[in-house]
Write an enzyme that holds these catalytic residues in place. Structure first.
Site, PDB file in Angstrom:
ATOM      1  N   LYS A  13       0.701  -1.303   0.074  1.00 47.79           N
ATOM      2  CA  LYS A  13       0.117  -0.220  -0.045  1.00 47.79           C
ATOM      3  C   LYS A  13       0.890   1.167  -0.047  1.00 47.79           C
ATOM      4  O   LYS A  13       0.393   2.201  -0.705  1.00 47.79           O
ATOM      5  CB  LYS A  13      -0.733   0.051   1.203  1.00 47.79           C
ATOM      6  CG  LYS A  13      -2.063  -0.899   1.342  1.00 47.79           C
ATOM      7  CD  LYS A  13      -3.087  -0.839   2.474  1.00 47.79           C
ATOM      8  CE  LYS A  13      -2.407  -0.944   3.834  1.00 47.79           C
ATOM      9  NZ  LYS A  13      -1.846  -2.060   4.181  1.00 47.79           N
ATOM     10  N   ARG A  88      -9.528   1.300   8.714  1.00 51.44           N
ATOM     11  CA  ARG A  88      -9.273  -0.049   8.831  1.00 51.44           C
ATOM     12  C   ARG A  88     -10.171  -0.548   9.637  1.00 51.44           C
ATOM     13  O   ARG A  88     -10.254  -1.778   9.733  1.00 51.44           O
ATOM     14  CB  ARG A  88      -8.095  -0.028   9.512  1.00 51.44           C
ATOM     15  CG  ARG A  88      -6.774  -0.206   8.926  1.00 51.44           C
ATOM     16  CD  ARG A  88      -5.516  -0.239  10.118  1.00 51.44           C
ATOM     17  NE  ARG A  88      -4.408  -0.920   9.629  1.00 51.44           N
ATOM     18  CZ  ARG A  88      -3.313  -0.436   9.281  1.00 51.44           C
ATOM     19  NH1 ARG A  88      -3.206   0.720   8.718  1.00 51.44           N
ATOM     20  NH2 ARG A  88      -2.258  -1.030   8.995  1.00 51.44           N
ATOM     21  N   ARG A 127      11.549  -6.221   3.667  1.00 51.96           N
ATOM     22  CA  ARG A 127      11.332  -4.978   3.948  1.00 51.96           C
ATOM     23  C   ARG A 127      12.413  -4.587   5.129  1.00 51.96           C
ATOM     24  O   ARG A 127      13.258  -3.551   5.271  1.00 51.96           O
ATOM     25  CB  ARG A 127       9.896  -4.497   4.223  1.00 51.96           C
ATOM     26  CG  ARG A 127       9.907  -3.037   4.865  1.00 51.96           C
ATOM     27  CD  ARG A 127       8.592  -2.742   4.695  1.00 51.96           C
ATOM     28  NE  ARG A 127       7.719  -3.111   5.757  1.00 51.96           N
ATOM     29  CZ  ARG A 127       6.212  -2.938   5.784  1.00 51.96           C
ATOM     30  NH1 ARG A 127       5.721  -2.417   4.824  1.00 51.96           N
ATOM     31  NH2 ARG A 127       5.426  -3.443   6.924  1.00 51.96           N
ATOM     32  N   ARG A 139      10.851  -1.200  12.152  1.00 52.60           N
ATOM     33  CA  ARG A 139       9.596  -0.973  12.679  1.00 52.60           C
ATOM     34  C   ARG A 139       9.513  -1.773  13.850  1.00 52.60           C
ATOM     35  O   ARG A 139       9.749  -3.166  13.726  1.00 52.60           O
ATOM     36  CB  ARG A 139       8.680  -0.980  11.752  1.00 52.60           C
ATOM     37  CG  ARG A 139       8.605  -0.137  10.945  1.00 52.60           C
ATOM     38  CD  ARG A 139       7.347  -0.103   9.676  1.00 52.60           C
ATOM     39  NE  ARG A 139       6.060  -0.693  10.288  1.00 52.60           N
ATOM     40  CZ  ARG A 139       4.873  -0.934   9.363  1.00 52.60           C
ATOM     41  NH1 ARG A 139       4.976  -0.438   8.054  1.00 52.60           N
ATOM     42  NH2 ARG A 139       3.750  -1.251  10.000  1.00 52.60           N
ATOM     43  N   ARG A 150      -1.408  -8.586  13.278  1.00 50.37           N
ATOM     44  CA  ARG A 150      -1.777  -7.541  12.214  1.00 50.37           C
ATOM     45  C   ARG A 150      -2.783  -8.149  11.368  1.00 50.37           C
ATOM     46  O   ARG A 150      -3.571  -7.765  10.762  1.00 50.37           O
ATOM     47  CB  ARG A 150      -0.375  -6.830  11.439  1.00 50.37           C
ATOM     48  CG  ARG A 150       0.188  -5.954  12.305  1.00 50.37           C
ATOM     49  CD  ARG A 150       1.637  -5.572  11.961  1.00 50.37           C
ATOM     50  NE  ARG A 150       1.628  -4.800  10.717  1.00 50.37           N
ATOM     51  CZ  ARG A 150       2.632  -4.664  10.128  1.00 50.37           C
ATOM     52  NH1 ARG A 150       3.653  -5.379  10.621  1.00 50.37           N
ATOM     53  NH2 ARG A 150       3.055  -4.121   9.058  1.00 50.37           N
TER      54      ARG A 150
HETATM   55  P1  AMP Z   1       0.714   0.716   8.820  1.00 42.00           P
HETATM   56  O1  AMP Z   1       1.965   1.323   8.811  1.00 42.00           O
HETATM   57  O2  AMP Z   1      -0.151   1.034   8.189  1.00 42.00           O
HETATM   58  O3  AMP Z   1       0.785  -0.943   8.773  1.00 42.00           O
HETATM   59  O4  AMP Z   1       0.202   0.847  10.350  1.00 42.00           O
HETATM   60  C1  AMP Z   1       0.850   0.389  11.371  1.00 42.00           C
HETATM   61  C2  AMP Z   1       0.147   0.213  12.743  1.00 42.00           C
HETATM   62  O5  AMP Z   1      -0.508   1.605  13.020  1.00 42.00           O
HETATM   63  C3  AMP Z   1      -1.127  -0.833  12.631  1.00 42.00           C
HETATM   64  O6  AMP Z   1      -0.612  -2.059  12.904  1.00 42.00           O
HETATM   65  C4  AMP Z   1      -1.851  -0.002  13.738  1.00 42.00           C
HETATM   66  O7  AMP Z   1      -1.563  -0.369  14.882  1.00 42.00           O
HETATM   67  C5  AMP Z   1      -1.560   1.355  13.884  1.00 42.00           C
HETATM   68  N1  AMP Z   1      -2.660   1.938  12.802  1.00 42.00           N
HETATM   69  C6  AMP Z   1      -2.319   2.702  11.450  1.00 42.00           C
HETATM   70  N2  AMP Z   1      -3.591   3.015  10.964  1.00 42.00           N
HETATM   71  C7  AMP Z   1      -4.450   2.709  11.771  1.00 42.00           C
HETATM   72  C8  AMP Z   1      -5.969   2.846  11.593  1.00 42.00           C
HETATM   73  N3  AMP Z   1      -6.611   3.296  10.623  1.00 42.00           N
HETATM   74  N4  AMP Z   1      -6.671   2.342  12.644  1.00 42.00           N
HETATM   75  C9  AMP Z   1      -6.070   1.775  13.756  1.00 42.00           C
HETATM   76  N5  AMP Z   1      -4.532   1.688  13.683  1.00 42.00           N
HETATM   77  C10 AMP Z   1      -3.783   2.014  12.956  1.00 42.00           C
END
Ligand code: AMP
Length: 270
Positions: A13, A88, A127, A139, A150
């Protein structure tokens, strides 16, 4: 243009959002990046989110909704934005719709990047390797345990959005398995599809109109033919009548000459 990118962790994404933002000159909004920045800065939101994120769980809806509500008001979002990682949950999707409606706006499309779950772990390992090679901090949630969590969160809370947006008619799905450039091209194609679909539907309408004209044309022809036939039938009847009248007159003339009564016409049956 206002877009949403949907897909499990590791679907690509972030990579695709970057390319879309560049192509359409719109802002890329990643809630994951914003939360990580908040964690790094030690803001109240960051402190709340830190452990939740490390476990691979979702940060509570009100927290992320508030972040997005503020962010989409920024001037760089005036031309549009691409949301990567938000919404989400269905509650977040509904909140987004309300936030946009308040400004008289709506989403243009939701792109789902579909990938086989089997490759996700491998992608995340790649990654990690790339980040380490660049000397970047890995991360906190890029590890097998958090990835598992996740994925659980994605299946339970985010995947229902596929149905949600599909019912709204805004979902476009692309195969996320080919190389990055091919996925990017596929996304551009599906985003341009509505315009092409409209053009196609216009030409179909044109053809439909033409096909509607055909039966009318045929009907007119058939009516003309029927009229001609009726006229011909009437003409035949008239000529038969004339012949009968002539015969009768001839018989009458003969009878007068011979003094005999003309033979009676047999009575019509039925
Ligand atoms: P990402 O970088 O999009 O994979 O997001 C990393 C983490 O941030 C996720 O595993 C969640 O813990 C948190 N997170 C990011 N976006 C959201 C969202 N829209 N709703 C809830 N948690 C989020």
């Amino acid at each position: 243009m206002r877009l949403v990118l949907l897909g499990p962790p590791g679907a690509g994404k972030g990579t695709q959002a970057e390319k879309l933002a560049e192509r359409y000159g719109i802002a890329q909004l990643s809630t994951g990046d914003m939360l990580r920045a908040a964690v790094a800065a030690g803001t109240p939101v960051g402190l709340k989110a830190k452990d939740i994120m490390a476990r691979g769980e979702l940060v509570p809806d009100p927290v992320v909704i508030a972040i997005i509500a503020d962010r989409i008001k920024e001037p760089d979002c005036a031309k549009g934005f691409i949301l990567d990682g938000f919404p989400r949950t269905v509650a977040q999707a509904e909140a987004l719709e309300r936030l946009l409606a308040q400004r008289g706006l709506k989403l243009d499309a939701v792109v789902e990047i579909r990938v086989d779950e089997g490759v996700l772990l491998r992608r995340i390992e790649t990654r990690i390797g790339q980040m380490q090679a660049r000397g970047e901090a890995v991360r906190a949630d890029d590890n097998p345990d958090s990835l598992k969590q996740r994925l659980v969160a994605y299946r339970a809370q985010t995947a229902p959005l596929i149905d949600y947006y599909s019912k709204k008619g805004s979902l476009r799905t692309v195969d996320g398995m080919p190389p990055i450039e091919e996925v990017t091209e596929a996304i551009f194609r599906v985003l341009e599809k509505p315009a092409r679909a409209k053009a196609r539907s216009r030409s179909v309408q044109g053809r439909k109109k033409a096909s509607l004209k055909m039966p009318r044309k045929r009907a007119r022809k058939a009516a003309k033919k029927a009229k001609k036939k009726a006229r011909a039938r009437r003409a035949v009847k008239r000529s038969r009548k004339a012949v009968a009248v002539k015969r009768r007159a001839a018989k009458l003339g003969k009878a007068r000459k011979t003094g005999r009564k003309p033979a009676k016409r047999p009575a019509r049956r039925g």
